[in-house]
Motif scaffolding. Structure first.
Motif, PDB file in Angstrom:
ATOM      1  N   SER A   1       0.828  -1.205   0.000  1.00  0.00           N
ATOM      2  CA  SER A   1       0.000   0.000   0.000  1.00  0.00           C
ATOM      3  C   SER A   1       0.864   1.256   0.000  1.00  0.00           C
ATOM      4  O   SER A   1       0.605   2.222  -0.733  1.00  0.00           O
ATOM      5  CB  SER A   1      -0.925  -0.006   1.222  1.00  0.00           C
ATOM      6  N   VAL A   2       1.919   1.255   0.809  1.00  0.00           N
ATOM      7  CA  VAL A   2       2.849   2.394   0.836  1.00  0.00           C
ATOM      8  C   VAL A   2       3.495   2.564  -0.541  1.00  0.00           C
ATOM      9  O   VAL A   2       3.590   3.685  -1.061  1.00  0.00           O
ATOM     10  CB  VAL A   2       3.922   2.199   1.939  1.00  0.00           C
ATOM     11  N   LEU A   3       3.930   1.458  -1.133  1.00  0.00           N
ATOM     12  CA  LEU A   3       4.543   1.530  -2.463  1.00  0.00           C
ATOM     13  C   LEU A   3       3.567   2.111  -3.481  1.00  0.00           C
ATOM     14  O   LEU A   3       3.942   2.935  -4.320  1.00  0.00           O
ATOM     15  CB  LEU A   3       5.018   0.151  -2.914  1.00  0.00           C
ATOM     16  N   ARG A   4       2.327   1.695  -3.397  1.00  0.00           N
ATOM     17  CA  ARG A   4       1.306   2.194  -4.325  1.00  0.00           C
ATOM     18  C   ARG A   4       1.137   3.701  -4.170  1.00  0.00           C
ATOM     19  O   ARG A   4       1.035   4.431  -5.154  1.00  0.00           O
ATOM     20  CB  ARG A   4      -0.016   1.466  -4.069  1.00  0.00           C
ATOM     21  N   HIS A   5       1.100   4.182  -2.929  1.00  0.00           N
ATOM     22  CA  HIS A   5       0.958   5.626  -2.685  1.00  0.00           C
ATOM     23  C   HIS A   5       2.163   6.403  -3.196  1.00  0.00           C
ATOM     24  O   HIS A   5       2.062   7.601  -3.490  1.00  0.00           O
ATOM     25  CB  HIS A   5       0.720   5.909  -1.205  1.00  0.00           C
ATOM     26  N   LEU A   6       3.312   5.738  -3.305  1.00  0.00           N
ATOM     27  CA  LEU A   6       4.524   6.381  -3.820  1.00  0.00           C
ATOM     28  C   LEU A   6       4.647   6.236  -5.346  1.00  0.00           C
ATOM     29  O   LEU A   6       5.628   6.677  -5.936  1.00  0.00           O
ATOM     30  CB  LEU A   6       5.764   5.791  -3.145  1.00  0.00           C
ATOM     31  N   GLY A   7       3.652   5.583  -5.961  1.00  0.00           N
ATOM     32  CA  GLY A   7       3.635   5.462  -7.414  1.00  0.00           C
ATOM     33  C   GLY A   7       4.245   4.193  -7.972  1.00  0.00           C
ATOM     34  O   GLY A   7       4.444   4.081  -9.190  1.00  0.00           O
ATOM     35  N   PHE A   8       4.539   3.213  -7.104  1.00  0.00           N
ATOM     36  CA  PHE A   8       5.102   1.945  -7.569  1.00  0.00           C
ATOM     37  C   PHE A   8       4.012   0.881  -7.629  1.00  0.00           C
ATOM     38  O   PHE A   8       3.115   0.864  -6.791  1.00  0.00           O
ATOM     39  CB  PHE A   8       6.196   1.447  -6.619  1.00  0.00           C
ATOM     40  N   GLN A   9       4.119  -0.013  -8.602  1.00  0.00           N
ATOM     41  CA  GLN A   9       3.215  -1.160  -8.634  1.00  0.00           C
ATOM     42  C   GLN A   9       3.831  -2.257  -7.782  1.00  0.00           C
ATOM     43  O   GLN A   9       5.045  -2.459  -7.807  1.00  0.00           O
ATOM     44  CB  GLN A   9       3.027  -1.659 -10.053  1.00  0.00           C
ATOM     45  N   ALA A  10       2.988  -2.949  -7.039  1.00  0.00           N
ATOM     46  CA  ALA A  10       3.501  -4.012  -6.171  1.00  0.00           C
ATOM     47  C   ALA A  10       2.668  -5.266  -6.351  1.00  0.00           C
ATOM     48  O   ALA A  10       1.472  -5.205  -6.596  1.00  0.00           O
ATOM     49  CB  ALA A  10       3.453  -3.562  -4.715  1.00  0.00           C
ATOM     50  N   SER A  11       3.348  -6.385  -6.214  1.00  0.00           N
ATOM     51  CA  SER A  11       2.620  -7.653  -6.200  1.00  0.00           C
ATOM     52  C   SER A  11       3.093  -8.469  -5.007  1.00  0.00           C
ATOM     53  O   SER A  11       4.243  -8.370  -4.591  1.00  0.00           O
ATOM     54  CB  SER A  11       2.805  -8.425  -7.513  1.00  0.00           C
ATOM     55  N   LEU A  12       2.160  -9.225  -4.460  1.00  0.00           N
ATOM     56  CA  LEU A  12       2.452 -10.084  -3.317  1.00  0.00           C
ATOM     57  C   LEU A  12       2.690 -11.496  -3.815  1.00  0.00           C
ATOM     58  O   LEU A  12       2.053 -11.936  -4.774  1.00  0.00           O
ATOM     59  CB  LEU A  12       1.289 -10.067  -2.326  1.00  0.00           C
ATOM     60  N   ILE A  13       3.602 -12.173  -3.150  1.00  0.00           N
ATOM     61  CA  ILE A  13       3.817 -13.574  -3.475  1.00  0.00           C
ATOM     62  C   ILE A  13       3.480 -14.414  -2.242  1.00  0.00           C
ATOM     63  O   ILE A  13       3.713 -13.993  -1.112  1.00  0.00           O
ATOM     64  CB  ILE A  13       5.234 -13.858  -4.006  1.00  0.00           C
ATOM     65  N   ARG A  14       2.902 -15.561  -2.532  1.00  0.00           N
ATOM     66  CA  ARG A  14       2.395 -16.421  -1.460  1.00  0.00           C
ATOM     67  C   ARG A  14       2.895 -17.844  -1.668  1.00  0.00           C
ATOM     68  O   ARG A  14       2.829 -18.378  -2.774  1.00  0.00           O
ATOM     69  CB  ARG A  14       0.868 -16.414  -1.501  1.00  0.00           C
ATOM     70  N   TRP A  15       3.389 -18.407  -0.592  1.00  0.00           N
ATOM     71  CA  TRP A  15       3.777 -19.812  -0.598  1.00  0.00           C
ATOM     72  C   TRP A  15       2.824 -20.574   0.304  1.00  0.00           C
ATOM     73  O   TRP A  15       2.404 -20.087   1.352  1.00  0.00           O
ATOM     74  CB  TRP A  15       5.179 -20.013  -0.017  1.00  0.00           C
ATOM     75  N   LYS A  16       2.523 -21.785  -0.045  1.00  0.00           N
ATOM     76  CA  LYS A  16       1.856 -22.703   0.871  1.00  0.00           C
ATOM     77  C   LYS A  16       2.961 -23.270   1.760  1.00  0.00           C
ATOM     78  O   LYS A  16       4.037 -23.621   1.274  1.00  0.00           O
ATOM     79  CB  LYS A  16       1.171 -23.819   0.082  1.00  0.00           C
ATOM     80  N   VAL A  17       2.716 -23.344   3.068  1.00  0.00           N
ATOM     81  CA  VAL A  17       3.721 -23.852   4.005  1.00  0.00           C
ATOM     82  C   VAL A  17       3.295 -25.244   4.459  1.00  0.00           C
ATOM     83  O   VAL A  17       2.224 -25.422   5.046  1.00  0.00           O
ATOM     84  CB  VAL A  17       3.899 -22.916   5.217  1.00  0.00           C
ATOM     85  N   LEU A  18       4.139 -26.221   4.180  1.00  0.00           N
ATOM     86  CA  LEU A  18       3.859 -27.607   4.556  1.00  0.00           C
ATOM     87  C   LEU A  18       4.499 -27.948   5.899  1.00  0.00           C
ATOM     88  O   LEU A  18       5.508 -27.355   6.282  1.00  0.00           O
ATOM     89  CB  LEU A  18       4.410 -28.565   3.494  1.00  0.00           C
ATOM     90  N   TYR A  19       3.927 -28.914   6.581  1.00  0.00           N
ATOM     91  CA  TYR A  19       4.496 -29.499   7.805  1.00  0.00           C
ATOM     92  C   TYR A  19       4.756 -28.452   8.897  1.00  0.00           C
ATOM     93  O   TYR A  19       5.767 -28.492   9.583  1.00  0.00           O
ATOM     94  CB  TYR A  19       5.801 -30.253   7.510  1.00  0.00           C
TER      95      TYR A  19
END
Length: 195
Positions: free
Chosen positions: A43-61
């Motif tokens: 959100s901060v990056l977006r307000h500063l004019g940058f595009q951001a994407s989140l990455i998600r991992w599934k956590v096993l065990y």
């Protein structure tokens, strides 16, 4: 900032400096906060004019965590404000390919799909169950749209199945929350009648 062998652009160096200021201060503070911290940073990056994407991992065990979140810096690196959860040093800059072996099924989501719900429930320390429902459905809709765009219609059944498995614990939590509220209301009603 990023080590001797890796060169970052001026923009990436700037983003890393912002990340240093937003990192979680301790292991306890970072527990279960990866999604909220990543959303707040994006959100901060977006307000500063940058595009951001989140990455998600599934956590096993892992009995404590079902998934882990970070923000993509570039093709090879993630900004991980809560890396203290799995790394003693808690470095915010993490090579994506160096995450623990039990972090699997990496998926990427643009911050915009979470924006509306994030703006409603800005407290990244604890999102409501309703907010989490919205986040899960935003991810499912995005995954479904990507599957159609990539012409992988045969994967829709697997995608729906994966969503159901991931969504099930949240649904149980919702039912439990509803049952506890109902129980409290009924107990109050019984007590008021008994007086």
């Amino acid at each position: 900032m990023g080590g001797d062998s890796v060169k970052f652009s001026d923009e990436e160096e700037f983003i890393l400096r912002i990340a240093e200021k937003m990192r979680e201060s301790g292991g306890y503070d970072s527990r279960g906060r990866c999604f909220g911290a990543s959303l707040a940073f994006a959100s901060v990056l977006r307000h500063l004019g940058f595009q951001a994407s989140l990455i998600r991992w599934k956590v096993l065990y892992d009995n404590q965590y079902a998934d882990h979140w970070a923000v993509r810096l570039n093709q090879d690196f993630a900004i991980d404000l809560t890396s203290l959860q799995f790394e003693v040093q808690g470095e915010i800059l993490q090579q994506i390919k160096s995450y623990p072996a039990n972090f699997v099924s990496l998926r990427e989501y643009p911050f915009e799909i979470f924006l509306d719900q994030f703006e409603i429930g800005r407290d990244a320390h604890c999102f409501s169950v309703k907010s989490m429902h919205s986040f899960y459905f935003a991810m499912f809709k995005y995954d479904l749209a990507q599957t159609f765009l990539e012409g992988r219609r045969a994967h829709i059944v697997a995608l729906t199945s994966r969503f159901a498995v991931e969504y099930f614990p949240l649904m149980l939590l919702s039912l439990n929350t509803w049952a506890m509220k109902r129980k409290k209301k009924l107990l109050c009603r019984l007590r008021s009648k008994g007086q």
